[in-house]
Design an enzyme around this catalytic site. Sequence first.
Site, PDB file in Angstrom:
ATOM      1  N   ASP A  43      -0.273   5.117   1.006  1.00 47.87           N
ATOM      2  CA  ASP A  43      -0.561   6.047   2.103  1.00 47.87           C
ATOM      3  C   ASP A  43      -0.651   5.308   3.434  1.00 47.87           C
ATOM      4  O   ASP A  43      -1.439   4.381   3.589  1.00 47.87           O
ATOM      5  CB  ASP A  43      -1.881   6.782   1.842  1.00 47.87           C
ATOM      6  CG  ASP A  43      -1.813   7.676   0.617  1.00 47.87           C
ATOM      7  OD1 ASP A  43      -0.870   8.468   0.521  1.00 47.87           O
ATOM      8  OD2 ASP A  43      -2.710   7.578  -0.243  1.00 47.87           O
ATOM      9  N   ASP A  84       0.864  -1.167   0.000  1.00 55.92           N
ATOM     10  CA  ASP A  84       0.000   0.000   0.000  1.00 55.92           C
ATOM     11  C   ASP A  84       0.910   1.228   0.000  1.00 55.92           C
ATOM     12  O   ASP A  84       2.099   1.132   0.309  1.00 55.92           O
ATOM     13  CB  ASP A  84      -0.883  -0.035   1.241  1.00 55.92           C
ATOM     14  CG  ASP A  84      -1.603   1.270   1.489  1.00 55.92           C
ATOM     15  OD1 ASP A  84      -2.332   1.721   0.596  1.00 55.92           O
ATOM     16  OD2 ASP A  84      -1.398   1.853   2.564  1.00 55.92           O
TER      17      ASP A  84
END
Length: 222
Positions: free
Chosen positions: A13, A11
């Site tokens: 953020d 991922d």
Amino acid sequence: MSTDLRLVLFDMDGTLVDSQGAITGAMAEAFAEVGHVAPTRDAVLSIIGLSLDLAMAELAPGADGPTLDALVEGYKSSYMKARKAGGQAHSPLYPGTLEMLAALDAVPEYLLGVATGKSQRGLDAVVAAHELTSFVTRQSADHHPSKPHPSMVLTAMAETGVAPEHTVMIGDTSYDIDMGRTAGVHTIAVDWGYHPADQLNADYTINSFAELAPLLHRLWKA
């Protein structure tokens, strides 16, 4: 599918970059533009990882369609302006990120990728700002259903030819972990992100990026 290659998906953020200040600031401006009270910081952090349209629907449940559209466009505009002005400081890397990526990229069997709720433009901007050149597959919200739908992970595996048992999804939110679990891959939570790591029910949890390479070695040696 290759029996030798291993796919490590991240991922963005809350996992690789700390963008909470940029995201909460853009949300505040977007809500102000339509005359709504801005959501709390905790509320904003809770939706990070969702596609923007779903995130706005969560944050403004009583808003009509045109208002939600205005919130989405206002957020995009505010975020883009701040990103252009801030450069690397807009979304700084977490400690040890570059070193970790370089170490994993040096392992011949490892392929690195991203599965993010960011737009393709936003993802490309972060990659360029921090010179993150290791990723061979980049999956963004523009081309997939929102997390936790497994489409991003499934597409990354298809692109690289790596089987689920040889793939890991690394993230900081329930959307990341649920996406990985639904895709049938190993899941690793980081404990510095936006959702409490002890509530994610990931297969593994790491407290720093220094723990990742040894964990992957143990996982795939078994």
